[in-house]
Design a protein around this motif. Structure first.
Motif, PDB file in Angstrom:
ATOM      1  N   PHE A   9       0.847  -1.188   0.000  1.00  0.00           N
ATOM      2  CA  PHE A   9       0.000   0.000   0.000  1.00  0.00           C
ATOM      3  C   PHE A   9       0.881   1.235   0.000  1.00  0.00           C
ATOM      4  O   PHE A   9       1.994   1.219   0.514  1.00  0.00           O
ATOM      5  CB  PHE A   9      -0.907   0.034   1.237  1.00  0.00           C
ATOM      6  N   TYR A  10       0.357   2.317  -0.548  1.00  0.00           N
ATOM      7  CA  TYR A  10       1.051   3.605  -0.505  1.00  0.00           C
ATOM      8  C   TYR A  10       0.305   4.555   0.417  1.00  0.00           C
ATOM      9  O   TYR A  10       0.576   5.738   0.433  1.00  0.00           O
ATOM     10  CB  TYR A  10       1.179   4.184  -1.916  1.00  0.00           C
ATOM     11  N   ASN A  11      -0.630   4.008   1.165  1.00  0.00           N
ATOM     12  CA  ASN A  11      -1.459   4.779   2.076  1.00  0.00           C
ATOM     13  C   ASN A  11      -1.452   4.056   3.417  1.00  0.00           C
ATOM     14  O   ASN A  11      -1.905   2.910   3.513  1.00  0.00           O
ATOM     15  CB  ASN A  11      -2.873   4.870   1.487  1.00  0.00           C
ATOM     16  N   SER A  12      -0.959   4.708   4.455  1.00  0.00           N
ATOM     17  CA  SER A  12      -0.851   4.054   5.754  1.00  0.00           C
ATOM     18  C   SER A  12      -2.219   3.730   6.346  1.00  0.00           C
ATOM     19  O   SER A  12      -2.370   2.756   7.079  1.00  0.00           O
ATOM     20  CB  SER A  12      -0.046   4.915   6.728  1.00  0.00           C
ATOM     21  N   PHE A  13      -3.236   4.521   5.999  1.00  0.00           N
ATOM     22  CA  PHE A  13      -4.582   4.267   6.495  1.00  0.00           C
ATOM     23  C   PHE A  13      -5.103   2.926   5.974  1.00  0.00           C
ATOM     24  O   PHE A  13      -5.610   2.104   6.740  1.00  0.00           O
ATOM     25  CB  PHE A  13      -5.509   5.419   6.087  1.00  0.00           C
ATOM     26  N   GLU A  14      -4.973   2.685   4.666  1.00  0.00           N
ATOM     27  CA  GLU A  14      -5.433   1.424   4.079  1.00  0.00           C
ATOM     28  C   GLU A  14      -4.647   0.238   4.633  1.00  0.00           C
ATOM     29  O   GLU A  14      -5.226  -0.808   4.924  1.00  0.00           O
ATOM     30  CB  GLU A  14      -5.314   1.472   2.559  1.00  0.00           C
ATOM     31  N   ALA A  15      -3.343   0.411   4.756  1.00  0.00           N
ATOM     32  CA  ALA A  15      -2.522  -0.673   5.308  1.00  0.00           C
ATOM     33  C   ALA A  15      -2.960  -1.014   6.726  1.00  0.00           C
ATOM     34  O   ALA A  15      -3.050  -2.189   7.096  1.00  0.00           O
ATOM     35  CB  ALA A  15      -1.044  -0.279   5.282  1.00  0.00           C
ATOM     36  N   GLY A  16      -3.256   0.007   7.509  1.00  0.00           N
ATOM     37  CA  GLY A  16      -3.710  -0.206   8.878  1.00  0.00           C
ATOM     38  C   GLY A  16      -5.059  -0.898   8.953  1.00  0.00           C
ATOM     39  O   GLY A  16      -5.296  -1.730   9.838  1.00  0.00           O
ATOM     40  N   ILE A  17      -5.946  -0.550   8.030  1.00  0.00           N
ATOM     41  CA  ILE A  17      -7.263  -1.201   8.000  1.00  0.00           C
ATOM     42  C   ILE A  17      -7.115  -2.688   7.708  1.00  0.00           C
ATOM     43  O   ILE A  17      -7.724  -3.534   8.376  1.00  0.00           O
ATOM     44  CB  ILE A  17      -8.197  -0.530   6.979  1.00  0.00           C
ATOM     45  N   ILE A  18      -6.295  -3.019   6.713  1.00  0.00           N
ATOM     46  CA  ILE A  18      -6.097  -4.431   6.378  1.00  0.00           C
ATOM     47  C   ILE A  18      -5.448  -5.160   7.549  1.00  0.00           C
ATOM     48  O   ILE A  18      -5.853  -6.272   7.904  1.00  0.00           O
ATOM     49  CB  ILE A  18      -5.258  -4.583   5.095  1.00  0.00           C
ATOM     50  N   GLN A  19      -4.471  -4.539   8.179  1.00  0.00           N
ATOM     51  CA  GLN A  19      -3.842  -5.165   9.333  1.00  0.00           C
ATOM     52  C   GLN A  19      -4.878  -5.415  10.431  1.00  0.00           C
ATOM     53  O   GLN A  19      -4.909  -6.487  11.031  1.00  0.00           O
ATOM     54  CB  GLN A  19      -2.692  -4.324   9.865  1.00  0.00           C
ATOM     55  N   SER A  20      -5.744  -4.457  10.680  1.00  0.00           N
ATOM     56  CA  SER A  20      -6.787  -4.624  11.703  1.00  0.00           C
ATOM     57  C   SER A  20      -7.742  -5.752  11.352  1.00  0.00           C
ATOM     58  O   SER A  20      -8.140  -6.531  12.229  1.00  0.00           O
ATOM     59  CB  SER A  20      -7.570  -3.320  11.874  1.00  0.00           C
ATOM     60  N   ARG A  21      -8.118  -5.852  10.084  1.00  0.00           N
ATOM     61  CA  ARG A  21      -9.026  -6.935   9.667  1.00  0.00           C
ATOM     62  C   ARG A  21      -8.364  -8.291   9.857  1.00  0.00           C
ATOM     63  O   ARG A  21      -9.006  -9.248  10.299  1.00  0.00           O
ATOM     64  CB  ARG A  21      -9.474  -6.734   8.230  1.00  0.00           C
ATOM     65  N   LEU A  22      -7.103  -8.388   9.491  1.00  0.00           N
ATOM     66  CA  LEU A  22      -6.387  -9.648   9.672  1.00  0.00           C
ATOM     67  C   LEU A  22      -6.315 -10.018  11.147  1.00  0.00           C
ATOM     68  O   LEU A  22      -6.610 -11.160  11.532  1.00  0.00           O
ATOM     69  CB  LEU A  22      -4.977  -9.545   9.086  1.00  0.00           C
ATOM     70  N   GLU A  23      -5.923  -9.055  11.963  1.00  0.00           N
ATOM     71  CA  GLU A  23      -5.789  -9.298  13.404  1.00  0.00           C
ATOM     72  C   GLU A  23      -7.136  -9.689  14.020  1.00  0.00           C
ATOM     73  O   GLU A  23      -7.183 -10.558  14.889  1.00  0.00           O
ATOM     74  CB  GLU A  23      -5.230  -8.052  14.096  1.00  0.00           C
ATOM     75  N   SER A  24      -8.228  -9.068  13.552  1.00  0.00           N
ATOM     76  CA  SER A  24      -9.545  -9.400  14.123  1.00  0.00           C
ATOM     77  C   SER A  24      -9.973 -10.821  13.762  1.00  0.00           C
ATOM     78  O   SER A  24     -10.796 -11.412  14.448  1.00  0.00           O
ATOM     79  CB  SER A  24     -10.608  -8.397  13.676  1.00  0.00           C
ATOM     80  N   ASP A  25      -9.402 -11.367  12.684  1.00  0.00           N
ATOM     81  CA  ASP A  25      -9.674 -12.755  12.301  1.00  0.00           C
ATOM     82  C   ASP A  25      -8.602 -13.711  12.806  1.00  0.00           C
ATOM     83  O   ASP A  25      -8.520 -14.855  12.381  1.00  0.00           O
ATOM     84  CB  ASP A  25      -9.811 -12.869  10.785  1.00  0.00           C
ATOM     85  N   GLY A  26      -7.738 -13.220  13.702  1.00  0.00           N
ATOM     86  CA  GLY A  26      -6.750 -14.077  14.333  1.00  0.00           C
ATOM     87  C   GLY A  26      -5.482 -14.311  13.528  1.00  0.00           C
ATOM     88  O   GLY A  26      -4.739 -15.246  13.808  1.00  0.00           O
ATOM     89  N   ILE A  27      -5.232 -13.464  12.531  1.00  0.00           N
ATOM     90  CA  ILE A  27      -4.028 -13.614  11.721  1.00  0.00           C
ATOM     91  C   ILE A  27      -3.058 -12.493  12.075  1.00  0.00           C
ATOM     92  O   ILE A  27      -3.297 -11.326  11.753  1.00  0.00           O
ATOM     93  CB  ILE A  27      -4.357 -13.578  10.218  1.00  0.00           C
ATOM     94  N   PRO A  28      -1.964 -12.823  12.739  1.00  0.00           N
ATOM     95  CA  PRO A  28      -0.966 -11.804  13.059  1.00  0.00           C
ATOM     96  C   PRO A  28      -0.336 -11.267  11.774  1.00  0.00           C
ATOM     97  O   PRO A  28      -0.134 -12.010  10.810  1.00  0.00           O
ATOM     98  CB  PRO A  28       0.069 -12.542  13.899  1.00  0.00           C
ATOM     99  N   SER A  29      -0.038  -9.988  11.764  1.00  0.00           N
ATOM    100  CA  SER A  29       0.600  -9.381  10.594  1.00  0.00           C
ATOM    101  C   SER A  29       1.560  -8.295  11.045  1.00  0.00           C
ATOM    102  O   SER A  29       1.504  -7.825  12.178  1.00  0.00           O
ATOM    103  CB  SER A  29      -0.456  -8.813   9.652  1.00  0.00           C
ATOM    104  N   VAL A  30       2.437  -7.922  10.120  1.00  0.00           N
ATOM    105  CA  VAL A  30       3.444  -6.908  10.383  1.00  0.00           C
ATOM    106  C   VAL A  30       3.415  -5.923   9.222  1.00  0.00           C
ATOM    107  O   VAL A  30       3.284  -6.327   8.066  1.00  0.00           O
ATOM    108  CB  VAL A  30       4.850  -7.536  10.489  1.00  0.00           C
ATOM    109  N   LEU A  31       3.529  -4.633   9.531  1.00  0.00           N
ATOM    110  CA  LEU A  31       3.650  -3.615   8.489  1.00  0.00           C
ATOM    111  C   LEU A  31       5.113  -3.204   8.399  1.00  0.00           C
ATOM    112  O   LEU A  31       5.681  -2.714   9.364  1.00  0.00           O
ATOM    113  CB  LEU A  31       2.787  -2.393   8.817  1.00  0.00           C
ATOM    114  N   PHE A  32       5.717  -3.417   7.230  1.00  0.00           N
ATOM    115  CA  PHE A  32       7.099  -2.998   6.999  1.00  0.00           C
ATOM    116  C   PHE A  32       7.096  -1.642   6.307  1.00  0.00           C
ATOM    117  O   PHE A  32       6.259  -1.375   5.447  1.00  0.00           O
ATOM    118  CB  PHE A  32       7.828  -3.990   6.093  1.00  0.00           C
ATOM    119  N   ASP A  33       8.030  -0.802   6.677  1.00  0.00           N
ATOM    120  CA  ASP A  33       8.244   0.509   6.065  1.00  0.00           C
ATOM    121  C   ASP A  33       7.087   1.477   6.277  1.00  0.00           C
ATOM    122  O   ASP A  33       6.898   2.398   5.493  1.00  0.00           O
ATOM    123  CB  ASP A  33       8.562   0.386   4.571  1.00  0.00           C
TER     124      ASP A  33
END
Length: 73
Positions: A9-33
C-alpha cells in the motif's frame, strides 16, 4: 515462521485497516516501512503487509473480501 508479502500500500490508512481486519480474524501481521512512506514528498515507498506463510491462504481470502466490499476498508 517465514513472513511473506500479502499486499503493498502507498497509504498508511489502508494498510492499517487491512492489518486490523487480519488481526480481528486471528491472523498476526506486520507492516514494513510504515514510517518510510513519503508519498507527500514525491517518494513512493510502499508499506508492506506481511503474514506468516502458513496464514497466506486465509489472509488472501480476507484481503479479497475487503476489496469486494469496496476497497481496503
Amino acid at each position: 515462521m517465514a513472513l511473506i508479502e500479502l499486499a503493498r500500500f502507498y497509504n498508511s490508512f489502508e494498510a492499517g485497516i487491512i492489518q486490523s481486519r487480519l488481526e480481528s480474524d486471528g491472523i498476526p501481521s506486520v507492516l514494513f516501512d510504515l514510517e518510510m512512506s513519503l508519498q507527500a514528498m514525491g517518494m513512493a515507498i510502499p508499506i508492506w503487509v506481511m503474514v506468516d506463510e502458513e496464514d497466506e491462504a486465509e489472509a488472501r481470502a480476507i484481503l479479497a473480501a475487503a476489496w469486494e466490499e469496496g476497497g481496503a476498508a
